[in-house]
Design a protein around this motif. Structure first.
Motif: not given
Length: 385
Positions: A265-290
């Protein structure tokens, strides 16, 4: 802010009343004046849990609080006996790490490492952000430990507790020296940070990465600069972190984007946007922590939430507790990083679907450990034969 009179009423309410702890964290006598903590994450500076006495600043009517100076960053030298810290946690992908610093000037309000300051007789609150410890002997100790005949090579993780590239690294340069030792020994290293300062060491990291010896994870908690500045006051801005991902990947250094922590309810709505931005910057791996709220972190985070997002307080904490068995935190291995329950499952599925769409992997190729060159000397007595 809840008035002190209201707190007195709550204090005498039945013990099972769910809002008692929530109300107590807003006690006006506990909060440090905003001018004294400007640019910091925590609003409180409670005594550590091992202290026999609890001390609080209060106005005695003589305007004594006005004479107190703002919290300034102070750095003391710590002299550890070893450089490498080992763990046997079944849910961690590494069994050893290095912490160049104790405490972190980034001031992330959610930092799960805050309770460690209690072992120094200091507060997990503002002390954690302002009273720091640097370990300048770590590079030499590391070389000494790598020189031992019985040392077995496995990737060393750095940045898993406090950030090795926090602002004081510009002056102390301990992380830079650690990398120089590891590079000379061809030792694998995995780094986690939320600081663009890591780009300073691209020269070393790119040479190590070319040998399969280095990879980096950049934590991007939010793309909202206002939220980031409030939640992580002295960390690099989201834009700078994405630029760091691009600079690292352009230099051939495998880099992951880490959505950490996810705050419901604070930043969870950004999950896809952050991954999109990271991928566009060149990141090939991803992870998350609650979001993790162990020990003293819970009241610090709840106080921050009430002060900055009071209209979301109940919703955020309700969702957190729904993923932690009704508690603020569940330290059980396998659950502490990801949580449990329907909402935790939903987050997991969203992350999985987004990374699959982008072609990102959760873990890349393992780092090499067959190129290790044992340092000579480093304080170790050499064999006669």
């Amino acid at each position: 802010m809840i008035e002190l009179s209201r707190l007195r009423q709550v204090a005498f309410a039945p013990a099972h009343t769910p809002d008692i702890a929530d109300a107590l964290v807003t006690a006006s006598g506990l909060r440090i004046d905003a001018d004294r903590r400007r640019g910091r994450g925590a609003g409180l500076n409670p005594s550590g849990r091992f202290e026999e006495e609890r001390r609080e600043a209060f106005d005695d009517g003589w305007q004594s609080l006005e004479d107190l100076e703002p919290f300034k960053t102070e750095v003391q030298v710590e002299k550890p006996k070893t450089a490498i810290t080992r763990n046997e946690s079944p849910d961690l992908p590494f069994d050893r790490s290095i912490n160049p610093y104790r405490g972190c000037e980034h001031g992330c309000i959610y930092c799960f490492a805050r309770p460690t300051h209690s072992f120094m007789g200091l507060s997990p609150g503002l002390d954690f952000e302002a009273k720091l410890f640097a370990k300048p002997d770590v590079p030499k100790l590391l070389e000494r430990e790598l020189s031992k005949a019985d040392y077995k090579v496995r990737a060393i993780a750095i940045g898993t507790n406090t950030d090795p590239y926090q602002p004081i690294e510009r002056e102390w340069r301990i992380m830079r020296q650690i990398l120089e030792v590891l590079q000379k020994a061809n030792h694998p290293v995995a780094i986690v940070t939320k600081s663009a300062l890591i780009t300073r060491d691209i020269d070393i990291l790119s040479e190590m990465a070319a040998k399969g010896l280095a990879k980096v994870g950049i934590s991007v908690t939010t793309l909202d600069r206002k939220l980031a500045r409030s939640m992580e006051p002295r960390a690099s801005t989201p834009t700078k972190r994405l630029e760091a991902i691009k600079a690292l990947t352009d230099a051939g250094i495998p880099t992951a984007v880490m959505v950490a922590p996810i705050v419901p309810a604070l930043n969870d709505h950004e999950i896809e946007r952050i991954l999109d931005a990271g991928h566009a910057a060149g990141a090939t791996e991803a992870s998350y922590v609650l979001l993790r709220l162990p020990l003293e972190v819970s009241p610090l985070f709840r106080d921050w939430l009430l002060q900055n997002y009071p209209n979301r307080y109940r919703h955020v904490m309700s969702l957190v507790r729904s993923m932690r068995g009704g508690k603020d935190y569940d330290a059980e291995f396998g659950k502490r990083m990801k949580g449990a329950g329907p909402y935790a499952w939903q987050i997991s599925r969203r992350f999985e679907m987004a990374t699959k769409r982008l072609g990102m992997v959760k873990r890349g190729l393992p780092l090499r450990d067959d190129l290790f060159i044992r340092p000579n000397g480093g304080g170790i007595q050499l064999s006669l034969l």
